[in-house]
Every structure is written in C-alpha cells, then in structure tokens.
Motif scaffolding. Structure first.
Motif, PDB file in Angstrom:
ATOM      1  N   THR A  79       0.824  -1.219   0.000  1.00 48.56           N
ATOM      2  CA  THR A  79       0.000   0.000   0.000  1.00 48.56           C
ATOM      3  C   THR A  79       0.851   1.260   0.000  1.00 48.56           C
ATOM      4  OG1 THR A  79      -0.170   0.255   2.425  1.00 48.56           O
ATOM      5  CG2 THR A  79      -1.762  -1.209   1.366  1.00 48.56           C
ATOM      6  N   TYR A  82       1.150   3.605  -3.047  1.00 42.13           N
ATOM      7  CA  TYR A  82       0.058   4.570  -3.187  1.00 42.13           C
ATOM      8  C   TYR A  82       0.152   5.687  -2.152  1.00 42.13           C
ATOM      9  CZ  TYR A  82      -4.794   6.240  -2.928  1.00 42.13           C
ATOM     10  OH  TYR A  82      -5.924   7.017  -2.897  1.00 42.13           O
ATOM     11  N   LEU A  83       0.448   5.289  -0.915  1.00 41.44           N
ATOM     12  CA  LEU A  83       0.408   6.271   0.176  1.00 41.44           C
ATOM     13  C   LEU A  83       1.527   7.305   0.114  1.00 41.44           C
ATOM     14  CD1 LEU A  83      -0.432   3.991   3.261  1.00 41.44           C
ATOM     15  CD2 LEU A  83      -1.981   5.526   2.037  1.00 41.44           C
ATOM     16  N   TRP A  95      -2.481   9.038  -2.838  1.00 42.83           N
ATOM     17  CA  TRP A  95      -3.332   9.651  -1.822  1.00 42.83           C
ATOM     18  C   TRP A  95      -3.223  11.162  -1.950  1.00 42.83           C
ATOM     19  CZ3 TRP A  95      -7.229   8.479   1.013  1.00 42.83           C
ATOM     20  CH2 TRP A  95      -7.539   9.202   2.179  1.00 42.83           C
TER      21      TRP A  95
ATOM     22  N   PRO C 164      -7.464   5.027   3.316  1.00 42.29           N
ATOM     23  CA  PRO C 164      -7.774   4.128   2.187  1.00 42.29           C
ATOM     24  C   PRO C 164      -7.644   2.645   2.542  1.00 42.29           C
ATOM     25  CG  PRO C 164      -5.653   5.222   1.857  1.00 42.29           C
ATOM     26  CD  PRO C 164      -6.279   5.863   3.053  1.00 42.29           C
ATOM     27  N   PHE C 165      -6.867   2.330   3.557  1.00 41.05           N
ATOM     28  CA  PHE C 165      -6.715   0.933   3.987  1.00 41.05           C
ATOM     29  C   PHE C 165      -6.979   0.889   5.493  1.00 41.05           C
ATOM     30  CE2 PHE C 165      -3.570   1.999   0.685  1.00 41.05           C
ATOM     31  CZ  PHE C 165      -4.113   1.293  -0.376  1.00 41.05           C
TER      32      PHE C 165
END
Ligand SMILES: [Fe+3]
Ligand SMILES: [Fe+3]
Ligand SMILES: [Fe+3]
Ligand SMILES: [Fe+3]
Lengths: 427, 427, 427, 427
Positions: A79, A82-83, A95, C164-165
C-alpha cells in the motif's frame, strides 16, 4: 550514461554506502525532538507530516532503485506505493496531498521499520558495487532526501507554531555577542555576456533544472554584500510598508489583505508591544541583527520598492545576476551555515546558508532545457509555472546541498520557507 | 516631456479631435447589438459588463485629463469616481471588481449621457490645442480605450455564451471557400545578441512595459510560419491530450481537472457528436482551418509538448524569439485583421491579427524598467507577477492597436481571450 | 436544590467514588486499541480527536467541580482551560473546534497524566462526602463523559475509515447464526392526550432538555416493532432511491447530490460488486439482517416516503409518538445492548440500544423549558435550532446512559452517528 | 374534486377573468419604477431578478394550466420550460437558481410579450368557463403569483440596496404625525385543547400546508398586543445584544459573527452616527415607532431572550399560540395593510400586514399532512426541513393574500424578508 540524469564520475570520492548511511541518519536526526503526535500533523496542504517525509524519501529508493534494479526485492508494504507517492503520475495513483494529515497509519514506529527494511536492502545492494546508471539514481535519491530534510524543518515549524502555546523542540540558538551589522555595501558588476547554469559532466551532482549552461547578457548592476536584517525590515514596517498599496504588486497586495499580513510569518506582538518571533526553540524577541526570514516574494518585492527611496534603483536581483555575483559557496566553521542545531538563521556575510533569497526571476526552463524521460522527468520540469526562483540555501539546508547553480522555487505567496531578501540595483 | 509617458511628436499626423472621435465611436459601435440587459451582465470576476467598459473608459479621460488639466471642468456625477475606478489605488477607493454586475445604475442610457458629457468637454478642450504632456495623456487614454474595445468583445462573449441558448448578436463571419491549410513551414533564425523592445521616442505610442529596449542573447531557433489550427488541435485531443498528465504542467493539470477541460472554451458536442463552437454569431460547426482559439497557456504548453513527438524540440517561443521573428505588422485588406464584423478569427498566414499567441515568457519588467510616478504608474507595472505574455493581436484587437513590441498578458489559466498557439523549436 | 440541575436523591444507591471510577475507566477502555497517532486525528470539523475527548471530559470536572468547589485545587495546566473548552462562552475563549486536529500537544501521555491528576483530586474530594449540589454536578459530569464515550467511537470510526486501507482496532462482532428477520409488525396506539418528557425529581438523572413533562395530543398511530434492516434499505436503493428527487426533501436532495450519496456512509462496492461496509473491525460484507446504520435524517425521510408505497401512510414517528410507544428500556444480556466490544449494531427487537432512530421532530425546547443560569445552561439549550431528535440509543451508547425520555439531536445531514430508521404510520 | 387541491366552491363570488386580470396587473405594477437593468439583477442565490419573477409566474400558468388543459395551446418559447422552472423536478431539468442573474435573454420586453401571449390564451380559455379542477388550479396559480408579488419587492430591495448609492424607485412613505407607541400590553390566553390549521372545504383557498386541521394542547400563555419597534430593538442593541453570546442560539451566534451582524439588515450609520435605514424610497433616518424589520429568526430569538429580563418568561410564540391569539385578519383602510405604495412597514396594532412575525416553530407538516401527487405536490412539502414559520403578512404582502392559517417559512438566518418580532410569554 543515463538519459536525463547527470553523469556521476568519481563524485566526492566517497564510499556510496557511507554516504547513503550519513544522509539517511541526518533525516532521522532532524525528527528526534518530535513526538509521534507531532509527526502526524499537517497544518496546511503545502506542508506534510514529518513521518510522511520519513516514509516518502524511503519510497523514493524503493520505487526508483530497489524495485527496478534489484532482482528479488520485495516491497515492505504494497500500500505504500500509493500512500507515499508525492506527485509522480508515471508511478500511478496516489493519496491526495492535502489529506496526508489524515493518515494515522503507518505509525511512526512502522515508518521506522520501513526505513530499516529499505536501508538493509540498499546496504546489501550497494555492497556489491553499482554501475554508473545506478550511481546516478542513488545520488538523485540522496539529493532528494536532502531536500526533504529541509522540508521536515519548515513543515514541522509551521505545524508547531500553529499551536497557541508552541512547544520548543530544538535547542535555542547559540547566543551572539552581536557586533552589530554594518550598512549595506554595494558591489558593482560590469555588463557583459555571461555564462549561467551548469553544464553538468563534472564531479558534482546537479539537478536537471540547473542546466543547460547558457549565455545571458547582463547590463552593469550592483548587489548588496549582505541580506536584509530584521532592523532593516522593521523600518519598512514602521514606514507603513504593509499599508501602502503603491509599494506592492497587485497580486501581492491582494494576498496581504486576504491573509492579513502585518509582519513576517511567525512574528507576533509581545505583551508590551515589542515584536517576538516563534521559533523551533520557543518564542523569543526579534533580534534586529538576524536576517529577515519567512517572508513571501511579494513582501520581498514591496520591501525592495520601498528601499529604492533610499538606494535609487533598488530591486531584487535576477537569478542570473545573483549567480554571477555570488561566486562559489563557502560553508563550514565560521560561515553562516555552521549550524548550531537550532535551525535559526543568524546574521552573516556571504551569499550562502543563512536564508533563501528571493530573486526577480520566475522559474522557467533554461534555453534548451528538456526534462528526462519517464517518471523521473516529473521531478522538476512540470513545476515550471507560477513560481519564483530563490537562491543560496538556508540554515535548514543540509551541508553539501548548497551550490552556486542550485535553483530553489516556491510560489510568490509562500512564507513558510526560510526565505529572505538581498537587494540589487541598476546604477 | 512627461516623466514616464512617451513623447508624442507628431504622431500619426492626425487631428487629435478626429482621432478622439473615431476611437470613441468604435467603442460604442461594438455594443450596438446588445440590449440594456446584456450590457449589465458580469459572468465572472475577470470580466466586466459592457456598460462598465463604456463608463470606465470615459472615467479615464475625466480623471486623468479633464479634472486635472481643464479648469472649471465639472464631473458628470461625483459617484462615478468610485464606481468606475478599475484598479488605481492612487485615485482612491473603488467598488469591488467582482461586484460590477450588481450595479444596475447608472443605466446604459445614463452611461451614454456620461459619454456625451465627457466627449463635449474633451472636444471643447482639444479644439483649443494641447501641449505635449496633454497629448501624451490623450494618446494613453485612447490606447486604453482600445484595450477595452477588445475586452468588450471578450467579456460579452463569455457572458452570452454562459446562456444555455446563446443569442447571436453579431453578423456571421464571411463564408470562406477554404483552400485548406498547408503544413507548418519552419523559418530558421540565427543565434545572436538581439535588441528587443522599444526605446520609445519615435512617432508611435508605446506602453511603458514595451521598453526599455535591451539586449537579449538568443540561440538559433526555428519558428512556425502559421498558428495552430483546429485540425491540428483536434489531433491532440483525439490522441488523449486532455487525459495524459505527462503532457501538462502540474498547475495546468490541476486546473484542467478542477474545471473539467475537455476542449477549448466554448466548444461543445453537437447532437451527432461533432464539435461545435459558440460564437457571437451563434453556435456553428468547428472549422478545421480556423486557428484554435480560447485556450489557456496551460493547454498551449501541453499541445506543444505533444507536438514535439512530431516536430522534435517543438515548444512555445519566448517573447524575444517571437518579436525577432515576427517583423513589422501588416494589417488592412487581405490580412488576418481585415475584420468582417464577426470578431471570429480565421485562418491566415502572418503573425498579427488572428489570435493572441501565448509565449513561454512570464510577464516581468524588462531590464531597467521602472513604472512612471503616480496613479498612471499603476497601469502596467503592478501586474508583473503570475501572468504570461501573449503577442500579435487578435481579430477583436482594433486596427491601429497592433504592433511588434506590444506585450499582452494574462494568467496562464485564462481562456476567455482570443488566445492561440504558434510553435517554435530548437534545432 | 441547585437551580437548573435535577435533584439527585439516592440515585442508583451507588457509592459516588465507585461510580466515578467506573465511568472514567470505561472512557479509557474505549481508546485501548488506538495509537497516539490515531488519537490525534480530526477527520472533519464535527468530529474530535480521541485524546481531545479524553482531555475535555477531564476539563469538565476540573472546570465545573474542582475549581469552584474544592479549595486549594490547582489546575494541572493553565492552558487547558483554553484548549479543552468545547463551546462554553461563559467559561471564556477557546481554541477553534475545526482546528482540534492541529494540536499535537498535549500528547496522549500528557493527557493521561492530566486524567490522573484530576482523578486523584476527585477521589480525595469525594472521599470526604459531598452535598446534593455537588452530587448533581458530579452526575452531570459523568453523564457528560458518557456522551463523549459514544463520540469517541463515532469520531474515531470516521477518522479511521477515511484511511484508504482502514486498520481494524476492535475485535470483530460475534458471529450470528442469523435466524432471519421477520417482516415488520405494526403496533397500534390510540389517540389521546399523553404526558411526554420527564418531570425530574425521581432517583434518576435527566438532562434539562428532557423536561418539563407536558401534555401532547396524539392522533391514533401505528409503529413498527423493529428498525429497518440493510435488506429493507437495499430494496430502496435498488428501486432508485438515491436517484428519485421526488422522494427527498429539497435540502436532502441537495445534500445527497453535493456529497454524492449512493448508499449509507461507510458502504463501498467490493470487487465483485457486492456491498461491503467499513467497521472498526475492518471491512466486511453488508449483513442483510443488521439494522441500517450511518444514514442521515434526509435518507431516513426519503426511505419512509418510498416505503409508503408498501405500507400506506408510512413515515417517521414524532418523538412524542416514539416515547409513548417505546416504554421503558430493557438492557443487559439478551438485548440489543449486550455489547460484544465490536460497537457494531446487530439486528434485534426492541426500541433501545441498537441504533439511534431519527424522528420527524425538530429539536426544540419543550413547553416551559428554560436553560439553567450560567455556563452550565449552555449545555443543551443553545443548540435548539436546525437539528432533529433521535431516540433510543445505539450499541456505542454506554450502558446506563439509555432511557425513555433521552433526547439525542444532530443536524439532518449528519451520518457519522450510529443512526437508523423506525417507521410509523397513520392508519 | 382534484386530489391534493382544495375544493374551490364559489370562492369570492368573483368573475375568474376579472380576478385573473387584477392579480396579473398587480404584478406588473410592482415593477413600474424599475429599469431593464434593475430587473436583470440577482444579488444573492436566494433572490431572483424581477423579470424572472414576471416570467416564472407566467410559466406556472403555461405549464400547469394551458399546456395540459387547453387543446392546441402553443408554448410561447420552448426554452422557457427550462429557463423558468423554479424547483419542480417533476417538470424536468432547469437552469440553476444561483445563475438566474446571468440570463440577459429573454429581455424585459420579451418577458412582457410572453405575459401577453399567456394572458390572451388564459382569457380565451376562461371565457369559455372552467370546471372545478381547473378553477382550483387557477386559484393556485393566482396565489402563487401573489407570493411572487411579495418576492419581487423583497428581492429588488436586496438588489438595489447592494448598490453603494441606492436609487429610490418607489414613492416615500406617507409622513406620520406619530402619536408614539404605547408599551406592550399582554393578552392572556387560557390552556386548552385547541384546533389549529384549516380543514379546507370552505369558500377560501388554502395551501396544502395549512391543513389538516388538528388538535394541539396549549398551556396558558400571554401574547403582546403589538410587534417590537425599532425603539424596542435599539435598547437591545445598546445593551450589547450583538456582543453577548449568551443571548444567542449557537447557530445564530455563528451566523452573526460570520456575517458581521451589528444591526438589522439595511441599517447603516449616518455621518453623525445616527442609524439610517435603506428603503425602496431611499435612505432615511430610522423611525423609532416603526416595527423592527429585516431581522433573522436568530435575532428575533436573541431579542426575546434579552427581553425576558424585563418581561419574565418572554419568548417567541409558537405558531399554534400565534394562530389562536391572532383571530381573523382585518385589512383595508385604517389598518396596517393600507398600503401607501412605499412598501415600508409602519407602526400599527394588530397581527396582520405590517411585518411577518417569526414564531418559535420549525416548519413541518401538520399531523396527517401529505403533499398532493405529481409536480404540484412539490409546491410546499419538500421544504419542510430547516426552516422556521412566520405568521401574519407584511406591507409587501398583497391584499387578499393574508389569512389566519397562512404559514410562511424561511431559514432562520434569512433577513431579506419583511420579518419582525412579536413576543409571547409563559405566565
Ligand atoms: Fe519528494
Ligand atoms: Fe482600464
Ligand atoms: Fe462536552
Ligand atoms: Fe414559484
């Protein structure tokens, strides 16, 4: 040679592993006084949480070095791609910047584990020796991390000084037995066709936006031997500088009114009316000998227009004038940049390492400039609109990240960087 | 000689009274198709109602000529000093720009009476002969009025095309038996130290921002012999130009997403999917041979980056390159600027009079530039921040207001001007 | 007796010290799964950081009990009076609500030390015995803390589900071997002049807004024996409930369009299109038998209008109807409120403890209502505008904080509370 | 009988054609002092241009009567269905409310032609006689037009008073040899079960929201015999009413701060500090005997709380209390509503026709209320959220549009209606 990245040669004659470790440690060192809560704050869309900087700089190595170049490397957490992507469309979705302060996870502890994971992989990889392409990317990653080292300081300063009772998180600046500051001395420079920017190809890293080296015709000009001090700036304030629309650019006046500017950012009136300034070491009286700092380009421009009443023709220098006049930087003991760990700029001579100096030049590509191909090409090129160039480096700029052709850039209303003023004039 | 204003000499060998009348009449002529209701609209803060333009240009003569120079002149209405001041802090307070559309009074009829009042006073004064200082101010007032003549067209176009069923208010453009448009031919220009801008002092008026004339070093470059057409631009659109972030400046991409740009302003899909364009003569199919128009600097820049895949090194020209390459304007019969009263740009060769051409140059003062003293000094100087230079003039630019050194400027996101693209490239 | 505060009598026959400790411990227990970073988040102006709730509830005891009533009490930190005042103008200035997420200091650890400080002072004071006035204030402070116990859950749920997670921070709900949910059975109530609200004066605490007890004439009505389930609500969604303007209040439709409502808050489409719901235990498939939850009053109202096609006259109940129909709450083992630590509402019969039920009643003062004098009077009265009453209590409501006359209230667009629907109808 | 519309019976024993003409003429009469430019203004999203009202009321007859009921009727302009739909989702898409001021077309002249077209079609149709269903719709259209007659006045008042030099467009109010205003006399009303609202079915029109007639239990109360005057309200202002948060609802205080309320809307300080008020007849000194007007519900509520210090228990009446106390309206010569064409409220006794009186009641449907089917059902029902009821009618309310059960409603922050205060109190 890597298209779009400078050759590396035998840069700095330094062991890559040692250099990697040193830069990475400096980043963490800058967060030592901060709690987990501090490191989660985002006080405005332009600023990022400290732990985000810690993670994003790590992401850079993971994304641009480990993942493409190291077979079998396994990402720490899928993840994070993306973060912790900042703005690279070529890397994919991300994000939203303005919502970085809403991410309580990963925690600071998890971010530190992420750093360890990547540092171990980098260490193992570097120990096997790397080619020139990889070395260029490595240096880019380290320079990138150094940029974020400065942003860690500017962003947490903004966040903590938003607090009504700001906590001190760094040691106070070393007391100065101030000898006072002499009046400005003007250094003359002759007209001529000058070469500006860097051709790269030497032993030192440059960002792509520092080249190509190119010719610029300059008329004769003069430049001040020191930056503007708080005492200088107070004279402007006391002469109604913030109330006289005729001194300001139209956009600057609108910004000043809309945001209620009455003084540099972080200045506040003390109980008896004297000006105090919020710092990372607490709130302290404004020192008249310190360089004026945390002002916008608009304020710098208005100050220069006001100063023309004293020094005929006073104005901000162009970045070409600045570069020609500045000469090579000298840092280290006895210079502005001899950091005392307070990150508080002090009054000094010289062009480097006290405050970033706003120039009169909008940030555009030099003639013949083209960004590199791919996501790395997004590093600088796509920001060449609506910003102004600053030169010289500040107390918060890491040693080794200061050089003559370095081009910093921020929007003209930005005030949270360590930004100040040097005057030029046309004789 | 008037400080800060160009000398006038025997400009144009024209009778000042006749010239005054001609310019003033052209302004009114441009509002002939408009109702009182149309003339009251303000469709965005950047645009002004037609009747405001009619009044403000009149205010300029009243404020800067009649009031200070004509003994015994009596202002038509004392409230107009406040209502029709655009941005001159030196003149005093003013009604907020964004609220101009909330002024139903004075009515159009009252504004026309105001024009008559000022025209009579001006006529009487001019009939007595005026000195050079007054002549310079007169010419400034007329040039100012010509600028607003173009804004009358761009602003009412924006207002009327906001209507879901836009009314035609001007005659349609003359049909063209289009011979087609040839592919771009590139004209080479050698490197060298060129002189750019105007020194003034001749027989023609210049704005202060067109000087000082100064030296600029240019590397060799090539420039397209014609502007980009709708057909050219459609290829960009069909190749995903509005969906590919890599083609755009960061600020441009943000603007395009926030405002949902999918095509030039005023383009809309017709019932069968074909592109149509809203004009002042009604909605019509997009003509592939017309110059692309009503695009922002961001779109021009993205187009140029996309076009580099076809023409290596394609980019927007700097304003210095543009000026060196353009030569002196030719207007009149057989040229782009032979207005057919539709104010709709048509495909032509040459650098002048079809669409304003976005350059790569941020709008700043030329080396040595200083604005004149007093309120007149606010005319140009205080806007030298955050805008980009456009060159060449459009179909809506009045004849006689087009010249080689003329610098138009708008923010990079602006689309409601008649703005288009000419490509340059570095060989 | 304390003006404006209910008499306390021998309430609950509980030792005040034990009760104080139990309530205070429950608050902290609800933050056990949260990191320091989690507890600092503020995801919207309506919600507050967990650590702010921990501090503000403590501030309440310090401000309204210890400071005025305990001689020699010394405030833990003088800045907290400013930082942790929520909305009491009578107490003085305060830090803006929307900026609570910008306070990294005090840290969670410092807030816990603050709690300890106040708990010790409270313990010492309570051990000496307190009079009725103090006992009433004590109970008010405990009821206040219980309200914030629920807000701790709703606010951190909003904050963590912004991620988001989203991380799971509480254990999953106990699996249910669902027997299915029977169709709604309507219970009839006769017309008559009913008494509504509480007169106080008994052994149980009430908030001032629960009285005066007063007469209300009700026509005969019917009320559903259970709340609306996800399965019920999905039928509305699948019948175009979110696309049919005719089902919605005008303000509701505007809110739904502006905020893009397509389903209850926290619902999202899974990979194969099935609906999932974000919870504090992670994202899980929507259970058709669970009560629909996290909907606004506007959605509840639109649902009821849609449901009238099936049950003629279906609508939301007024709060008077609800109160008359609900009877006294039963909580504990075997009821809705038998909390399994997941804070996830499950399908049950009865009026209490699963979800707050939106009524058709705007929140106003009962006839003859007057707020108490002083800052305590700001507790409820000044919010009697623009909000709707909810009744019944949710899974997140602490045991002992549920009662028949309790009036919860939120703006009609609010969705982050545990809010659902019970239908009524006019025969 | 038409479902959802009241029966009409032999209403008013008036010739439908004559009544239609009279109402339609009154609408136009109210725009006589306005220029085309005035009639195009929209000064805020809540208000509409005068010509929009002229067209929209016409659209109502075209859409709900001529088009469905008159075979062969041809719409004047097919685009008007879209342009002049106010909020009827059942009729289809519409031009956004906030952008009504951007429509210069149709012009005022075209709107008047539209009115003529529809008036001729209506005249021809009515001359043939109509059935009860049509008569009910006709009456609804006329009542609708009367509502817009008041809005024409309130909206143009807001627009013209936005101008820094507001023009007088109506004759000044008749001078009053003011006998002064007596202190408030309180009228007592006994407790009891009262019937409120209208059952319809009589000879007079009611809107659907005025029924069903229903029972309400009221405790004994007292009500003031006159409304609050400017002198009364000035005492509140001078006692710090706008600075004391404790007097205000929380939302009200927020609105007052955000919008900088210091006095009723349209009040401004004159040169010597005395209060003046902007009217449609120009700016004039505040008359202490006039009813206070153009205040929000929040201000009315704060005033009442302040007044409780003088009259214990003072508060706003509920709408049921108001209706029970008011009795039947008396209008005509010698009453408040004897309009002198200035639309300026004057001091009078009685409950009707000076200013709308804010009640303490949120606007909701009466028990058993259901909106009619179809687009007509959108008239009232969908606005039953977030608004407060006003009673009584103002000087701008047309004669014949004032009745005991009439429920006006606006958001609590609205100030541009002719809204004032009557106090009640609980003994
Ligand atoms: Fe970065
Ligand atoms: Fe102008
Ligand atoms: Fe609280
Ligand atoms: Fe209407």
């Amino acid at each position: 040679p890597l298209p779009g990245l400078p050759p590396t040669g035998h840069r700095r004659h330094v062991d890559p592993q040692a250099r990697y470790r040193a830069v990475r440690e400096e980043t963490v060192a800058r967060t030592q006084g901060l709690t987990a809560e501090d490191q989660t704050l985002q006080s405005m869309p332009d600023a990022s949480p400290s732990k985000w900087h810690l993670a994003h700089t790590t992401w850079f190595f993971e994304t641009f070095l480990l993942t493409p170049l190291v077979p079998g490397y396994r990402a720490f957490d899928p993840t994070f791609r993306y973060l912790f992507n900042s703005y690279y469309d070529g890397v994919g979705e991300r994000w939203p910047r303005a919502a970085r302060g809403l991410l309580s996870r990963p925690t600071v502890a998890q971010v530190m584990a992420y750093r360890d994971h990547v540092d171990q992989a980098m260490g193992a990889w570097l120990s096997g020796g790397i080619d020139a392409h990889a070395a260029a990317l490595l240096e880019l990653g380290l320079q990138h991390e150094q940029q974020h080292q400065e942003l860690i300081i500017t962003d947490i300063k903004h966040a903590l000084l938003t607090h009504p009772f700001p906590p001190p998180v760094f040691p106070p600046p070393t007391p100065v037995v101030a000898p006072g500051v002499d009046d400005i001395v003007w250094r003359g420079m002759p007209s001529g066709l000058y070469a500006v920017g860097s051709a790269g190809g030497g032993t030192d890293f440059i960002f792509d936006n520092e080249g190509p080296r190119h010719k610029v015709w300059l008329e004769a000009f003069e430049i001040a031997d020191r930056v503007v001090t708080n005492a200088d700036y107070l004279a402007f304030m006391e002469d109604g500088g913030y109330r006289r629309a005729d001194l300001w650019l139209s956009d600057g006046w609108a910004a000043a009114q809309a945001q209620g500017w009455q003084a540099p950012l972080y200045w506040r009136r003390g109980e008896e009316g004297a000006w105090h300034v919020g710092t990372l070491s607490g709130v302290r009286p404004v020192d008249p000998n310190d360089p004026v700092c945390h002002i916008s380009h608009y304020e710098a421009d208005a100050y220069a227009r006001w100063a023309a009443a004293r020094w005929s023709g006073a104005r901000l220098p162009t970045e070409a004038e600045w570069e020609i006049a500045a000469g090579e930087p000298v840092t280290g003991p006895g210079t502005a940049h001899a950091d005392d760990d307070s990150f508080h700029p002090r009054a000094v001579a010289g062009f480097y390492g006290d405050v970033w100096e706003w120039t009169a030049s909008p940030y555009t590509g030099y003639p013949g400039y083209r960004p590199p191909e791919g996501a790395i090409g997004e590093y600088n090129g796509k920001f060449m609109s609506g910003q102004m160039v600053l030169r010289g480096g500040s107390r918060a700029t890491p040693a080794g990240h200061i050089r003559k052709t370095y081009r910093n850039f921020f929007p003209p209303a930005a005030r949270w960087q360590f930004s100040g003023i040097r005057l030029a004039r046309t004789p």
